[in-house]
Scaffold this active site. Structure first.
Site, PDB file in Angstrom:
ATOM      1  N   ASP A  96      -2.960  11.060   2.183  1.00 21.43           N
ATOM      2  CA  ASP A  96      -1.594  11.027   2.219  1.00 21.43           C
ATOM      3  C   ASP A  96      -0.987  10.866   1.050  1.00 21.43           C
ATOM      4  O   ASP A  96      -1.025  10.002   0.157  1.00 21.43           O
ATOM      5  CB  ASP A  96      -1.197  10.010   3.298  1.00 21.43           C
ATOM      6  CG  ASP A  96       0.199  10.117   3.676  1.00 21.43           C
ATOM      7  OD1 ASP A  96       1.094  10.775   2.789  1.00 21.43           O
ATOM      8  OD2 ASP A  96       0.690   9.707   4.564  1.00 21.43           O
ATOM      9  N   HIS A  97      -0.274  12.074   0.602  1.00 19.65           N
ATOM     10  CA  HIS A  97       0.230  11.971  -0.771  1.00 19.65           C
ATOM     11  C   HIS A  97       1.301  11.097  -0.932  1.00 19.65           C
ATOM     12  O   HIS A  97       1.961  10.806  -2.006  1.00 19.65           O
ATOM     13  CB  HIS A  97       0.619  13.525  -1.401  1.00 19.65           C
ATOM     14  CG  HIS A  97       0.305  13.582  -2.954  1.00 19.65           C
ATOM     15  ND1 HIS A  97       0.391  12.570  -3.811  1.00 19.65           N
ATOM     16  CD2 HIS A  97       0.108  14.981  -3.459  1.00 19.65           C
ATOM     17  CE1 HIS A  97      -0.001  13.105  -4.904  1.00 19.65           C
ATOM     18  NE2 HIS A  97      -0.322  14.362  -4.522  1.00 19.65           N
ATOM     19  N   ARG A  98       2.415  10.626   0.127  1.00 24.42           N
ATOM     20  CA  ARG A  98       3.135   9.583  -0.114  1.00 24.42           C
ATOM     21  C   ARG A  98       2.742   8.146  -0.516  1.00 24.42           C
ATOM     22  O   ARG A  98       3.600   7.612  -0.996  1.00 24.42           O
ATOM     23  CB  ARG A  98       3.982   9.590   1.302  1.00 24.42           C
ATOM     24  CG  ARG A  98       4.513  10.783   2.006  1.00 24.42           C
ATOM     25  CD  ARG A  98       4.896  10.508   3.434  1.00 24.42           C
ATOM     26  NE  ARG A  98       3.813  10.047   4.252  1.00 24.42           N
ATOM     27  CZ  ARG A  98       4.232   9.802   5.551  1.00 24.42           C
ATOM     28  NH1 ARG A  98       5.392   9.725   5.996  1.00 24.42           N
ATOM     29  NH2 ARG A  98       3.087   9.482   6.321  1.00 24.42           N
ATOM     30  N   VAL A 122      -0.889   7.980  -1.742  1.00 23.65           N
ATOM     31  CA  VAL A 122      -1.894   7.813  -2.642  1.00 23.65           C
ATOM     32  C   VAL A 122      -1.683   9.064  -3.751  1.00 23.65           C
ATOM     33  O   VAL A 122      -1.351  10.186  -3.496  1.00 23.65           O
ATOM     34  CB  VAL A 122      -3.495   8.246  -2.102  1.00 23.65           C
ATOM     35  CG1 VAL A 122      -4.393   8.287  -3.021  1.00 23.65           C
ATOM     36  CG2 VAL A 122      -3.735   7.297  -1.013  1.00 23.65           C
ATOM     37  N   PRO A 134       1.903  14.356   4.268  1.00 20.39           N
ATOM     38  CA  PRO A 134       1.488  15.506   3.354  1.00 20.39           C
ATOM     39  C   PRO A 134       0.143  15.537   2.986  1.00 20.39           C
ATOM     40  O   PRO A 134      -0.130  14.579   2.084  1.00 20.39           O
ATOM     41  CB  PRO A 134       2.446  15.333   2.058  1.00 20.39           C
ATOM     42  CG  PRO A 134       3.067  13.882   2.121  1.00 20.39           C
ATOM     43  CD  PRO A 134       3.098  13.585   3.710  1.00 20.39           C
TER      44      PRO A 134
END
Length: 461
Positions: free
Chosen positions: A431-433, A435, A255
């Site tokens: 990567d929002h998973r 960070v 994501p």
């Protein structure tokens, strides 16, 4: 009379689980005398162009593939005529070769140990079974270590039993192997439309490639039918094909979040000019990328979550305690992202030299597969194309990528007064998973602070 023997050199595994390579050019011809380790061919994998050294000293007896051919790992590509005495020692280079005497008498060939991977000058050959013929290794996944050879029995075609009930006839699934089905998916080809030429109608790689190209005659006819030749069709292969697959995987797996920051980099540009005139940097190429790369490394030290990866197989977040800094490079063969190993331990002088070597090697197409793997975070310098900002896609396996925009003169409020300053836009995708928004924003803000005032580094290290 000295006895001679024929030794076959099979295409070796060039690393990173690659199963095929394209022969770009031959550096030798039949009848040429070659020395051990002499470059005999230039091949292109899905990641890089590699020079193949000769595993033998002798005479080129035959070239089994033409330039432009795509060859699977383990298939013979060249045969050498070598002295019988010297051949025994030269096999230390390893090639999965076969031997026979030139006068017709059979030469003794050492028995091959089942499932043995034979070493060679540029990697490891295909897995060899008792018959002496190589077996292609199946592609590995995240749950299997990259360099671990996985031997799987070759599946034989199975005759499907006749249906026992009366029903609407279903279209039979085309018969092909998993690598061929993957190739068809990559090329967007429906295997139902492809006619198999293999045993019992098995669809082969050549069948898929031939269908994609339409055959040589069909391609020429298609080109002739286009008025004025207004279309040019280029096969999707090599670096371009690998890059496309990697970007699609990244875009639809991680994501992405992108943040932007525009910074007054006038102090950095002034520092750059002072460094260029310094004797310490005489002969070194210094650019805004050099300073920005060093700034990224400093900001990363304070925000290590951006230097990590998501391990789906083990359900773990892997944080790297080193930085292999990737630099996106546009090359004639497509986009590549070679990386500078352990860049976090380099001085500005060392980083400058490493950047120059990396970009020169990439543009010449000589980047090695090892330099294209193992990156932990990347920079793409879109400013050299006059672009201000963008939304870069993550390099697979990395948590962040920074895009550097063009440095432009623009009106800017400086010391409470409007002035013409040199400004740059920074784009950070992460990567929002891995960070959070706060972590990504803090990293970007600190990167901007360093470029806006390089003296701020004193407070950060």
């Amino acid at each position: 009379m000295t006895a001679t023997m024929i030794k076959e050199f099979r295409l070796p595994d060039l690393g990173e689980g690659l199963t095929e390579s394209e022969i770009l050019s031959w550096k030798v011809a039949v009848g040429d005398t070659v020395a051990l380790n002499q470059v005999i061919a230039e091949v292109e994998t899905a990641k890089a162009v590699v020079e193949l050294p000769s595993p033998f000293a002798g005479t080129v007896a035959a070239l089994h593939e033409e330039a432009g051919a795509v060859v699977e790992v383990g298939k013979p590509i060249v045969s050498f005529e070598v002295d019988d005495v010297g051949a025994e020692g030269s096999t230390a280079a390893g090639s999965g070769s076969e031997a026979s005497t030139s006068n017709g008498a059979a030469a003794a060939v050492p028995p091959v140990t089942p499932a043995k991977r034979e070493a060679n000058l540029v990697g490891y050959g295909a897995v060899v079974e008792e018959s002496g013929h190589p077996v292609r290794r199946h592609r590995t996944f995240d749950s299997v270590p990259e360099r671990e050879a996985v031997q799987t029995p070759v599946q034989q075609p199975v005759q499907q039993p006749a249906p026992q009930t009366i029903q609407e006839p279903e279209q039979e699934r085309p018969r092909s192997t998993p690598p061929v089905r993957k190739l068809a998916r990559d090329l967007g080809i429906d295997l139902q439309l492809v006619k198999g030429t293999g045993p019992a109608g098995l669809i082969t790689r050549s069948d898929v490639q031939g269908f994609a190209a339409g055959s040589h005659e069909q391609t020429e006819a298609r080109a002739a039918a286009v008025p004025g030749g207004r279309e040019t069709r280029t096969p999707i292969k090599g670096v371009r094909k690998f890059t496309a697959a990697a970007m699609v995987q990244s875009a639809f797996t991680a994501p992405h979040v992108t943040e932007f920051l525009t910074v007054d980099v006038t102090p950095t540009m002034e520092l750059l000019e002072r460094l260029k005139s310094s004797k310490a940097f005489a002969g070194y190429k210094l650019t805004p990328l050099t300073i920005a790369a060093k700034a990224v490394l400093i900001a990363l030290r304070r925000n290590p979550t951006l230097n990590s990866r998501w391990d789906e197989a083990s359900q773990e977040i892997v944080q790297f305690n080193y930085v292999n800094l990737g630099i996106a490079a546009a090359t004639p063969r497509g986009l590549t992202v070679p990386n500078i190993k352990d860049a976090d331990g380099m001085t500005l002088l060392e980083l400058s030299a490493a950047l120059s070597e990396l970009t020169d090697t990439a543009r010449s197409g000589k980047t090695s597969p090892s330099d294209l793997s193992g990156g932990t975070i990347s920079i793409t310098n879109i400013g050299i194309f006059g672009i201000d900002a963008g939304t870069p896609i993550l390099n697979p396996g990395e948590a962040a990528i920074i895009a550097l925009g063009a440095v432009r003169k623009a009106p800017w409020v400086h010391n409470d007064e409007l002035a013409v300053r040199q400004v740059m836009s920074l784009s950070l995708s992460f990567d929002h998973r891995l960070v959070d928004g706060e972590q990504g924003s803090k990293f970007l803000a600190e990167l901007g602070a360093i470029l806006a005032d390089p003296a701020m580094v004193i407070t950060m290290v």
